[in-house]
Design a protein around this motif. Structure first.
Motif, PDB file in Angstrom:
ATOM      1  N   GLN A 161       1.632   7.852   5.541  1.00  0.00           N
ATOM      2  CA  GLN A 161       2.363   7.283   4.418  1.00  0.00           C
ATOM      3  C   GLN A 161       1.666   6.001   4.017  1.00  0.00           C
ATOM      4  OE1 GLN A 161       6.398   6.020   5.206  1.00  0.00           O
ATOM      5  NE2 GLN A 161       6.918   6.069   3.063  1.00  0.00           N
ATOM      6  N   MET A 162       1.376   5.868   2.734  1.00  0.00           N
ATOM      7  CA  MET A 162       0.759   4.648   2.240  1.00  0.00           C
ATOM      8  C   MET A 162       1.230   4.368   0.829  1.00  0.00           C
ATOM      9  SD  MET A 162      -3.231   5.956   2.255  1.00  0.00           S
ATOM     10  CE  MET A 162      -3.844   4.566   1.399  1.00  0.00           C
ATOM     11  N   ARG A 163       1.078   3.153   0.439  1.00  0.00           N
ATOM     12  CA  ARG A 163       1.451   2.737  -0.907  1.00  0.00           C
ATOM     13  C   ARG A 163       0.191   2.739  -1.752  1.00  0.00           C
ATOM     14  NH1 ARG A 163       6.014   0.846  -2.877  1.00  0.00           N
ATOM     15  NH2 ARG A 163       5.971  -0.541  -4.662  1.00  0.00           N
ATOM     16  N   VAL A 164       0.224   3.494  -2.851  1.00  0.00           N
ATOM     17  CA  VAL A 164      -0.887   3.551  -3.801  1.00  0.00           C
ATOM     18  C   VAL A 164      -0.326   3.111  -5.146  1.00  0.00           C
ATOM     19  CG1 VAL A 164      -2.591   5.012  -4.914  1.00  0.00           C
ATOM     20  CG2 VAL A 164      -1.982   5.425  -2.529  1.00  0.00           C
ATOM     21  N   ARG A 174       2.120   1.481  -7.265  1.00  0.00           N
ATOM     22  CA  ARG A 174       3.519   1.099  -7.047  1.00  0.00           C
ATOM     23  C   ARG A 174       4.318   2.195  -6.374  1.00  0.00           C
ATOM     24  NH1 ARG A 174       5.177  -2.165 -12.499  1.00  0.00           N
ATOM     25  NH2 ARG A 174       3.436  -3.614 -12.424  1.00  0.00           N
ATOM     26  N   LYS A 175       3.652   3.250  -5.941  1.00  0.00           N
ATOM     27  CA  LYS A 175       4.368   4.389  -5.367  1.00  0.00           C
ATOM     28  C   LYS A 175       4.013   4.604  -3.908  1.00  0.00           C
ATOM     29  CE  LYS A 175       4.679   6.902  -9.684  1.00  0.00           C
ATOM     30  NZ  LYS A 175       4.473   8.179 -10.353  1.00  0.00           N
ATOM     31  N   ASN A 176       5.005   4.975  -3.116  1.00  0.00           N
ATOM     32  CA  ASN A 176       4.754   5.395  -1.743  1.00  0.00           C
ATOM     33  C   ASN A 176       4.291   6.839  -1.778  1.00  0.00           C
ATOM     34  OD1 ASN A 176       5.436   3.050  -0.391  1.00  0.00           O
ATOM     35  ND2 ASN A 176       7.577   3.586  -0.259  1.00  0.00           N
ATOM     36  N   ARG A 177       3.245   7.141  -1.050  1.00  0.00           N
ATOM     37  CA  ARG A 177       2.697   8.496  -0.993  1.00  0.00           C
ATOM     38  C   ARG A 177       2.768   9.002   0.437  1.00  0.00           C
ATOM     39  NH1 ARG A 177       1.891  10.025  -6.341  1.00  0.00           N
ATOM     40  NH2 ARG A 177       1.071   8.227  -7.432  1.00  0.00           N
ATOM     41  N   ASN A 178       3.022  10.285   0.586  1.00  0.00           N
ATOM     42  CA  ASN A 178       3.090  10.923   1.892  1.00  0.00           C
ATOM     43  C   ASN A 178       2.128  12.096   1.936  1.00  0.00           C
ATOM     44  OD1 ASN A 178       5.478   9.722   3.432  1.00  0.00           O
ATOM     45  ND2 ASN A 178       6.292  10.031   1.391  1.00  0.00           N
ATOM     46  N   ARG A 207      -8.993   2.457  -1.134  1.00  0.00           N
ATOM     47  CA  ARG A 207      -7.648   2.884  -0.767  1.00  0.00           C
ATOM     48  C   ARG A 207      -7.224   4.137  -1.543  1.00  0.00           C
ATOM     49  NH1 ARG A 207      -3.625  -0.010   1.652  1.00  0.00           N
ATOM     50  NH2 ARG A 207      -1.527   0.772   1.350  1.00  0.00           N
ATOM     51  N   GLU A 208      -7.359   4.130  -2.867  1.00  0.00           N
ATOM     52  CA  GLU A 208      -6.938   5.283  -3.673  1.00  0.00           C
ATOM     53  C   GLU A 208      -7.800   6.503  -3.402  1.00  0.00           C
ATOM     54  OE1 GLU A 208      -6.588   4.194  -7.766  1.00  0.00           O
ATOM     55  OE2 GLU A 208      -5.065   2.686  -7.339  1.00  0.00           O
ATOM     56  N   TYR A 235      -6.880   7.887  -0.009  1.00  0.00           N
ATOM     57  CA  TYR A 235      -5.667   8.686  -0.061  1.00  0.00           C
ATOM     58  C   TYR A 235      -5.994  10.100  -0.546  1.00  0.00           C
ATOM     59  CZ  TYR A 235      -1.250  10.623  -1.537  1.00  0.00           C
ATOM     60  OH  TYR A 235      -0.191  11.459  -1.713  1.00  0.00           O
TER      61      TYR A 235
END
Length: 70
Positions: A21-24, A26-30, A58-59, A62
């Motif tokens: 789980q990470m924040r990309v 403004r959204k949390n992504r799983n 980071r992006e 993900y």
């Protein structure tokens, strides 16, 4: 970004899966890997997901982990 410590192996009944789980933005992504019969196999999935993201932003990291999980 250092992805070497991101994510966990979660138990779900008798199965295990890698979960990141990470924040990309403004959204949390799983990202969840496939369910495995043992914890060690799910850990291998998590290690593969981390390795896919190593050394990139980071992006992009993900996105790479998402592809690896599939």
């Amino acid at each position: 970004m250092d992805f070497s410590r991101i994510g966990v192996v979660e138990a779900d009944g008798a199965a295990y899966c890698a979960h990141v789980q990470m924040r990309v933005g403004r959204k949390n992504r799983n990202i969840r890997g496939p369910y495995r019969p043992d914890q060690q196999a799910a850990q291998v999935d998590l290690d593969s997901m981390r390795a896919a993201a190593r050394g990139i932003s980071r992006e992009d990291g993900y996105a790479a982990m998402d592809v690896e999980a599939d």
